[in-house]
Scaffold this motif. Structure first.
Motif, short mmCIF file in Angstrom:
data_model
loop_
_atom_site.label_atom_id
_atom_site.label_comp_id
_atom_site.label_asym_id
_atom_site.label_seq_id
_atom_site.Cartn_x
_atom_site.Cartn_y
_atom_site.Cartn_z
N LEU A 190 -79.29 94.45 -6.64
CA LEU A 190 -80.18 93.82 -5.68
C LEU A 190 -79.51 92.70 -4.88
O LEU A 190 -79.65 92.66 -3.65
N PRO A 191 -78.75 91.78 -5.51
CA PRO A 191 -78.12 90.72 -4.70
C PRO A 191 -77.17 91.27 -3.64
O PRO A 191 -77.14 90.76 -2.51
N LEU A 194 -79.23 92.84 -0.74
CA LEU A 194 -79.81 91.82 0.13
C LEU A 194 -78.76 91.21 1.05
O LEU A 194 -79.02 90.98 2.24
N ILE A 214 -89.09 89.18 -4.58
CA ILE A 214 -88.40 88.52 -3.47
C ILE A 214 -88.96 87.11 -3.32
O ILE A 214 -90.10 86.91 -2.92
N GLU A 218 -83.81 85.03 -3.38
CA GLU A 218 -83.46 86.33 -2.81
C GLU A 218 -83.39 86.27 -1.29
O GLU A 218 -82.49 86.84 -0.66
N LEU A 221 -80.19 85.02 0.07
CA LEU A 221 -79.06 85.94 0.07
C LEU A 221 -78.99 86.80 1.33
O LEU A 221 -77.94 87.35 1.65
#
Length: 313
Positions: A190-191, A194, A214, A218, A221
């Motif tokens: 996920l990171p 993003l 989110i 988040e 990022l």
């Protein structure tokens, strides 16, 4: 068998429900309150509820006659599933019927947010448009850009297909497990997704694990030009954190069809120009609502006939 339908449905579905089940319909076309939910569970054998109905844990603490919640919709975050099952109720939903319409709305929001369509329409309707100019309302190009899809189920895959085959977008996705897909897409943590995406589409179910998936960390990022699109459920996003990010220009924009406390939309969100807001239109076509209703009817028929429920949760 007594059946209660909690909201008005399309004429085709209402006709079937009245003819086959002598179904009763609430007079208010609004979500059931907790008191109404308790009364319905004590009075009817089956309920056909939908988004917003107050079927929280407290609803299942009194006398219960009902044995089925045939939900109208794929999302069931308005139902406490554990409490319902502990009280002896089966729960079904309507998956599949909503996929294409929701993916269409995701692409609508993506394009509207990228090209500042809502902002432009407001300007024109207010009489502020003075004619074409080379630098007027420059938005973000979509074709060939990087799309990150969070949640690669039916809807996520439908979005990915539209984006890749329709707009030549490079697709990455974050999911609980790698998927076998018929569209080129790269799994990413996920990171990383993003940080690397020009557009991020949320297509996850609303669960305790995805609540505020989110948030401020988040959003920080994401690239300053990136756009966030939410067609999942409102509480997947920390709405206050999103408003702060949009106000500060930390992301390029957002497109939302769902909200954390529907139908309330914060005035601070409404006041922003860099967000496109729709009133939960994801499945709002008559064909789709008919298809959802027919799936709910099949679940009711199976319950009535004592056969396996087609869409049991």
């Amino acid at each position: 068998m007594r059946v209660l339908v909690t909201r008005a449905l399309t004429p085709r579905i209402e006709t079937i429900l009245r003819a086959e089940f002598a179904a009763e319909f609430r007079e208010r076309d609004a979500p059931m309150t907790l008191a109404e939910a308790r009364d319905a569970l004590a009075t009817y054998d089956a309920l056909l509820p939908t988004l917003g109905d107050a079927l929280r844990a407290e609803a299942f603490t009194g006398p219960i006659r009902a044995k089925l919640l045939a939900n109208f919709g794929v999302g069931v975050n308005h139902i406490d599933l554990a409490a319902a099952k502990a009280a002896g109720l089966a729960v079904t939903n309507t998956p599949g019927a909503v996929t294409d319409a929701t993916a269409d709305i995701a692409m609508t929001l993506l394009l509207m947010s990228a090209r500042r369509a809502s902002e432009g329409e407001r300007m024109l309707r207010a009489g502020g448009w003075t004619g074409w100019a080379p630098t007027q309302m420059l938005g973000a190009h979509v074709t060939g850009k990087r799309l990150g899809v969070i949640g690669m189920g039916r809807i996520g895959q439908a979005v990915a297909k539209r984006a890749h085959f329709g707009f030549g977008m490079q697709v990455a996705y974050a999911s609980r497990s790698p998927k076998t897909l018929d569209v080129p897409a790269t799994p990413l943590p996920l990171p990383d997704l993003l940080a690397q995406s020009d557009f991020v589409v949320l297509a996850v179910p609303a669960t305790p694990e995805t609540h505020h998936l989110i948030g401020a960390a988040e959003l920080a990022l994401m690239a300053p030009h990136a756009h966030l699109i939410n067609v999942a459920r409102g509480d997947v996003v920390d709405e206050a954190a999103l408003i702060a990010a949009l106000q500060a220009g930390r992301i390029g924009g957002a497109g939302l069809d769902v909200y954390e406390h529907e139908p309330h939309v914060p005035p601070a969100l409404i006041a922003l120009e860099n967000v496109t807001l729709l009133p939960h239109l994801g499945t709002a076509t008559e064909e789709v609502r008919d298809a959802m209703g027919l799936m709910a009817v099949e679940n009711l028929r199976a319950f009535r006939d004592g056969t396996p429920l087609p869409n049991a949760l």
